[in-house]
Design an enzyme around this catalytic site. Sequence first.
Site, PDB file in Angstrom:
ATOM      1  N   GLN A  76      -3.587  14.952 -50.399  1.00 24.31           N
ATOM      2  CA  GLN A  76      -2.695  15.994 -50.881  1.00 24.31           C
ATOM      3  C   GLN A  76      -3.306  16.680 -52.093  1.00 24.31           C
ATOM      4  OE1 GLN A  76       0.662  13.374 -51.711  1.00 24.31           O
ATOM      5  NE2 GLN A  76       1.795  14.204 -49.963  1.00 24.31           N
ATOM      6  N   ARG A  90      16.239   8.191 -52.231  1.00 25.52           N
ATOM      7  CA  ARG A  90      15.675   8.842 -53.416  1.00 25.52           C
ATOM      8  C   ARG A  90      14.689   9.894 -52.948  1.00 25.52           C
ATOM      9  NH1 ARG A  90      11.971   5.532 -57.342  1.00 25.52           N
ATOM     10  NH2 ARG A  90      10.315   6.783 -56.398  1.00 25.52           N
ATOM     11  N   GLU A 116      12.135   8.241 -50.393  1.00 28.07           N
ATOM     12  CA  GLU A 116      12.171   6.784 -50.514  1.00 28.07           C
ATOM     13  C   GLU A 116      13.486   6.239 -49.968  1.00 28.07           C
ATOM     14  OE1 GLU A 116       9.763   4.936 -51.522  1.00 28.07           O
ATOM     15  OE2 GLU A 116       8.488   6.043 -52.910  1.00 28.07           O
ATOM     16  N   SER A 139       2.768   3.122 -56.016  1.00 26.01           N
ATOM     17  CA  SER A 139       1.563   3.913 -56.316  1.00 26.01           C
ATOM     18  C   SER A 139       0.281   3.101 -56.274  1.00 26.01           C
ATOM     19  CB  SER A 139       1.680   4.612 -57.686  1.00 26.01           C
ATOM     20  OG  SER A 139       2.649   5.621 -57.638  1.00 26.01           O
ATOM     21  N   LYS A 144       4.020   6.780 -44.619  1.00 26.55           N
ATOM     22  CA  LYS A 144       4.204   8.107 -45.191  1.00 26.55           C
ATOM     23  C   LYS A 144       3.796   9.228 -44.250  1.00 26.55           C
ATOM     24  CE  LYS A 144       3.867   6.602 -50.005  1.00 26.55           C
ATOM     25  NZ  LYS A 144       3.756   5.156 -49.742  1.00 26.55           N
ATOM     26  N   GLU A 201       7.700  12.683 -51.865  1.00 26.97           N
ATOM     27  CA  GLU A 201       8.007  11.491 -51.068  1.00 26.97           C
ATOM     28  C   GLU A 201       9.519  11.373 -50.895  1.00 26.97           C
ATOM     29  OE1 GLU A 201       6.363   7.718 -52.035  1.00 26.97           O
ATOM     30  OE2 GLU A 201       4.341   8.478 -52.382  1.00 26.97           O
ATOM     31  N   ARG A 251      18.160  20.677 -56.024  1.00 27.14           N
ATOM     32  CA  ARG A 251      19.283  20.062 -55.321  1.00 27.14           C
ATOM     33  C   ARG A 251      19.290  20.485 -53.860  1.00 27.14           C
ATOM     34  NH1 ARG A 251      24.127  18.764 -58.036  1.00 27.14           N
ATOM     35  NH2 ARG A 251      24.989  18.560 -55.935  1.00 27.14           N
TER      36      ARG A 251
END
Length: 288
Positions: free
Chosen positions: A162, A243, A260, A133, A90, A258, A218
């Site tokens: 974060q 994603r 993915e 998670s 990440k 995130e 979007r």
Amino acid sequence: MSGSAILVACAALPESDGDEHAVPEALADLGFKSRWAAWDDTTVDFGAADIVILRATWDYAERRDEFLSWAESVPALSNSAEVVRWNTDKSYLAELGDAGVSVVPTTLIAPDEKAPRWPKGEFVLKPAVGAGSRGAGRFEAGDEAASHLAGLQADGNTVLLQPYQSSVDSEGELALVFFGGVYSHAFSKAAMLGRELDESGLYVTEKLAPVQPSAAFRALAEDTLDATAALLGILRAELLYARVDLVTGPDGRPSLLELELVEPSLGFRQTDASAAWRFASAVRQQLA
């Protein structure tokens, strides 16, 4: 066009969690013969398939080096081994932030670094390499946070710090799904921190629902994919699926939580039935 496809999961969930129940039929309608296999099943000839599709490889975090070696051995892997290496750490969030993407503020803490000065208010600590998670926690400054950080570091993890996004409590996260670089659908995910793992122990159970994202969400998702493609030197269309997980920041604007690209649930059960067809069409596009 016809061909063979392997949908890749893991030994604990050999056919995923059921989200892709309509995908094999959609692939068959376009001439693809598909089957499931665990990524570490040495009896499977992944090289013989026309396309190998990562889906539920949710045990990779504890065996990332082995998983990356396997990925690099599979010539027809989607998404590619290069994408897998980049996205399973990440730390990519810092790269996207530097590229101008609106990212939830992220501090990286190396395994040998001391605990930083904690931010005001609640914050999240999670390993840079992890899925479902697992290892993520919500804290305020104090001994509990320091202990959690130390535990993650003791396992050799770089840790992400974060600020907690309070909008998650009321709105959850928004997951925008793309197939072949083209937007397909979106769904919401309720806050997961502190929830129980499913019986496989590989992911935290989620409350999901279909949603229609705003234009701002979007646009940020599109910007995220454009920046990712530029960083990796690929076309967006080369990503079989993506994603993009977004939240509303304190200023009311969306931020990237995130991205993915390896093994996310794609929310087929939270959208229209034709999503499986759109996915199958994207698979065909990859081979073309």
